[in-house]
Design an enzyme around this catalytic site. Structure first.
Site, PDB file in Angstrom:
ATOM      1  N   ASP A 161      -2.437   8.545  -1.283  1.00 21.58           N
ATOM      2  CA  ASP A 161      -3.779   9.134  -1.315  1.00 21.58           C
ATOM      3  C   ASP A 161      -4.095   9.684   0.061  1.00 21.58           C
ATOM      4  OD1 ASP A 161      -3.787   6.604  -0.133  1.00 21.58           O
ATOM      5  OD2 ASP A 161      -5.908   6.297  -0.520  1.00 21.58           O
ATOM      6  N   ASP A 171       0.854  -1.187   0.000  1.00 17.36           N
ATOM      7  CA  ASP A 171       0.000   0.000   0.000  1.00 17.36           C
ATOM      8  C   ASP A 171       0.889   1.236   0.000  1.00 17.36           C
ATOM      9  OD1 ASP A 171       1.000   0.118   2.529  1.00 17.36           O
ATOM     10  OD2 ASP A 171      -0.915  -0.052   3.552  1.00 17.36           O
ATOM     11  N   SER A 172       0.272   2.403  -0.072  1.00 17.41           N
ATOM     12  CA  SER A 172       1.063   3.636  -0.211  1.00 17.41           C
ATOM     13  C   SER A 172       1.557   4.140   1.127  1.00 17.41           C
ATOM     14  CB  SER A 172       0.191   4.715  -0.828  1.00 17.41           C
ATOM     15  OG  SER A 172      -0.790   5.115   0.112  1.00 17.41           O
ATOM     16  N   GLY A 173       1.028   3.606   2.208  1.00 16.09           N
ATOM     17  CA  GLY A 173       1.357   4.139   3.526  1.00 16.09           C
ATOM     18  C   GLY A 173       0.358   5.180   3.984  1.00 16.09           C
ATOM     19  N   GLY A 174      -0.423   5.701   3.051  1.00 15.16           N
ATOM     20  CA  GLY A 174      -1.376   6.763   3.382  1.00 15.16           C
ATOM     21  C   GLY A 174      -2.356   6.359   4.468  1.00 15.16           C
ATOM     22  N   PHE A 175      -2.940   5.188   4.314  1.00 17.84           N
ATOM     23  CA  PHE A 175      -3.971   4.763   5.262  1.00 17.84           C
ATOM     24  C   PHE A 175      -3.427   4.736   6.693  1.00 17.84           C
ATOM     25  CE2 PHE A 175      -6.369   1.574   7.635  1.00 17.84           C
ATOM     26  CZ  PHE A 175      -7.656   2.039   7.459  1.00 17.84           C
ATOM     27  N   GLN A 195     -10.802   8.090  -4.247  1.00 16.36           N
ATOM     28  CA  GLN A 195     -11.332   8.520  -2.952  1.00 16.36           C
ATOM     29  C   GLN A 195     -12.639   9.274  -3.187  1.00 16.36           C
ATOM     30  OE1 GLN A 195     -10.472   7.783   0.075  1.00 16.36           O
ATOM     31  NE2 GLN A 195      -8.468   6.812  -0.187  1.00 16.36           N
ATOM     32  N   CYS A 250     -13.974 -28.363   5.330  1.00 15.26           N
ATOM     33  CA  CYS A 250     -12.723 -27.668   4.995  1.00 15.26           C
ATOM     34  C   CYS A 250     -11.562 -28.655   4.880  1.00 15.26           C
ATOM     35  CB  CYS A 250     -12.401 -26.625   6.060  1.00 15.26           C
ATOM     36  SG  CYS A 250     -10.849 -25.760   5.760  1.00 15.26           S
ATOM     37  N   GLY A 269     -10.621   4.323   0.927  1.00 16.47           N
ATOM     38  CA  GLY A 269     -11.440   5.152   1.806  1.00 16.47           C
ATOM     39  C   GLY A 269     -12.711   4.476   2.271  1.00 16.47           C
ATOM     40  N   ASP A 302      -8.416  -7.065   0.074  1.00 16.34           N
ATOM     41  CA  ASP A 302      -7.487  -7.445   1.144  1.00 16.34           C
ATOM     42  C   ASP A 302      -8.144  -7.075   2.451  1.00 16.34           C
ATOM     43  OD1 ASP A 302      -6.855  -4.400   0.888  1.00 16.34           O
ATOM     44  OD2 ASP A 302      -5.934  -5.025   2.766  1.00 16.34           O
ATOM     45  N   HIS A 355      -6.442 -21.886   8.902  1.00 18.53           N
ATOM     46  CA  HIS A 355      -7.826 -22.225   8.554  1.00 18.53           C
ATOM     47  C   HIS A 355      -8.586 -21.025   8.001  1.00 18.53           C
ATOM     48  CE1 HIS A 355     -11.933 -23.510   8.581  1.00 18.53           C
ATOM     49  NE2 HIS A 355     -12.199 -22.399   9.251  1.00 18.53           N
ATOM     50  N   CYS A 384      -8.068 -28.465   9.845  1.00 22.20           N
ATOM     51  CA  CYS A 384      -9.317 -29.233   9.922  1.00 22.20           C
ATOM     52  C   CYS A 384      -9.082 -30.729   9.696  1.00 22.20           C
ATOM     53  CB  CYS A 384     -10.335 -28.677   8.932  1.00 22.20           C
ATOM     54  SG  CYS A 384     -10.924 -27.044   9.426  1.00 22.20           S
ATOM     55  N   CYS A 438      -8.374 -27.944   4.941  1.00 21.77           N
ATOM     56  CA  CYS A 438      -7.098 -27.378   5.389  1.00 21.77           C
ATOM     57  C   CYS A 438      -6.408 -28.324   6.390  1.00 21.77           C
ATOM     58  CB  CYS A 438      -7.290 -25.983   5.986  1.00 21.77           C
ATOM     59  SG  CYS A 438      -7.695 -25.933   7.737  1.00 21.77           S
TER      60      CYS A 438
HETATM   61 ZN   LIG Z   1      -9.957 -25.581   7.877  1.00 23.71          ZN
END
Ligand SMILES: [Zn+2]
Length: 375
Positions: A141, A87-91, A189, A304, A216, A266, A335, A309, A306
């Site tokens: 931003d 990311d840009s670091g802005g947030f 934005q 699941c 935003g 994300d 998981h 699980c 994974c």
């Molecule tokens: Zn799982």
């Protein structure tokens, strides 16, 4: 690229210097250059993760772009051979840093670590991300808190546009002569004002970027408003470029964003919630500390596949959680991330098969009838 005939859902391929990523995609967050609790080996062998996100603000402050560049860029430093978006670091500057001053030049802030003053400019954040060797870089931003006044949002859009233009000018100069470099995405934005979002999106299209983000959001507004902002912004962005909504969302929201034309998302939610004892399953949320799991021999989620699980009971995971064992965080994070990645894989398959509208209907009714207490 395949597109759903009824909704805005798309399935495509994102080409990066570190491999091809199937979209729509969810990107786990590795704030400090690490997805908390999981090694790159887990991310590859257990999750087949293709892309993760790292935070420019944190890595800029510690250990710093020069150190990371000397140690092989972020890929070499963290031993991650696949794609990285930073990311840009802005947030973070706008959410973590108490003292800050925003000017047309950039944002002056104090480190949350030691109070030192730093200046982020559109140019310096591109430089930091080029030093990291990011596959996808984000333009600086201004991210406003919610709620914001229309006048504050208007000024912030003007600033975000000017910063994006400055970032792209600098980026185009810097990549001259570079053999390999990532793509730079600008960020739409406009707070919760539709006209400002539309204006920002149409101006950013002039940059002819390789991808676009909608930022935003997830700053405290109602979910219906976040979805509405995405619904009106996404169609204005170029059809053949990836669209990334930053910082979303809950499992049941993922198909909603995809239905509105989003390709990338994300969120810290799956990993952070895992560590806090909240597990996402195909039947809803499971709060592992509940006494009812004390003798429960079943896996977290019978559907699941994974590692967690396949090998461990709810009773064991509850025990690890109660005892504060490090292993709990690893198994739980594994998981939850698997659940998110599987949702996106199911969505992608349904778009490719042409039955995404049915998938969306089923996901909506499952959410409406979710009974976490009966798990
Ligand atoms: Zn799982």
């Amino acid at each position: 690229m395949a597109q759903c005939a009824v909704t805005g859902a798309r399935a495509g391929l994102l080409h990066t210097p570190h491999g091809v990523v199937e979209t729509p995609v969810f990107m786990p967050v590795g704030t400090q250059g690490s997805v908390k609790g999981l090694s790159p080996r887990d991310l590859i062998e257990q999750l087949d993760l293709r892309i993760l996100l790292a935070n420019t603000y944190h890595l800029y402050l510690r250990p710093g772009p020069a150190t990371i560049q000397r140690l092989g860029g972020l890929h070499g430093f963290m031993s991650w051979p696949r794609a990285i978006l930073t990311d840009s670091g802005g947030f973070q500057v706008f959410s973590l840093s108490g003292l800050r001053k925003v000017t047309d030049q950039g944002v002056l802030f104090r480190s949350h670590l030691n109070g030192d003053a730093h200046l982020f400019t559109p140019e310096s954040t591109v430089d930091a991300q080029l030093a990291f060797g990011s596959d996808i870089l984000m333009a600086l931003d201004e991210c406003l808190p919610y709620p914001a006044s229309q006048e504050a949002a208007r000024q912030s859009v003007q600033r975000t546009l000017a910063w994006a233009q400055a970032a792209f000018r600098h980026y185009h100069e810097r990549i001259q002569g570079l053999e390999r470099y990532g793509a730079l995405f600008p960020i739409v934005q406009g707070s919760m004002f539709g006209d400002l979002r539309r204006h920002c999106a149409s101006e950013l299209c002039e940059l002819d970027a390789e991808g676009y983000a909608i930022g935003g959001l997830s700053v405290g507004e109602p979910r219906a408003v976040s979805l509405e902002m995405v619904e009106l912004t996404a169609p204005l962005l170029p059809r053949h470029r990836p669209r990334y909504v930053m910082g979303v969302g809950l499992p049941e929201e993922l198909p909603e964003y995809v239905a509105r034309g989003v390709d990338m998302m994300d969120c810290v939610l799956p990993s952070r919630n895992a560590r806090n004892g909240c597990l996402f399953t195909s039947r809803g949320k499971l709060i592992i500390k509940q006494a009812s799991y004390r003798d429960d021999p079943r896996p977290l989620d019978e559907a699941c596949p994974c590692y967690t699980c396949r090998h461990f009971s709810r009773a064991y995971l509850r025990h690890l959680f109660q005892a504060g064992e490090i292993l709990y965080a690893s198994l739980a994070t594994l998981h939850n991330l698997r659940r998110y990645l599987d949702i996106l894989r199911e969505i992608r398959q349904s778009v490719l098969r042409g039955d995404f509208p049915a998938y969306l209907d089923a996901a909506r009714s499952a959410t409406a009838s979710e009974q976490p207490a009966e798990l």
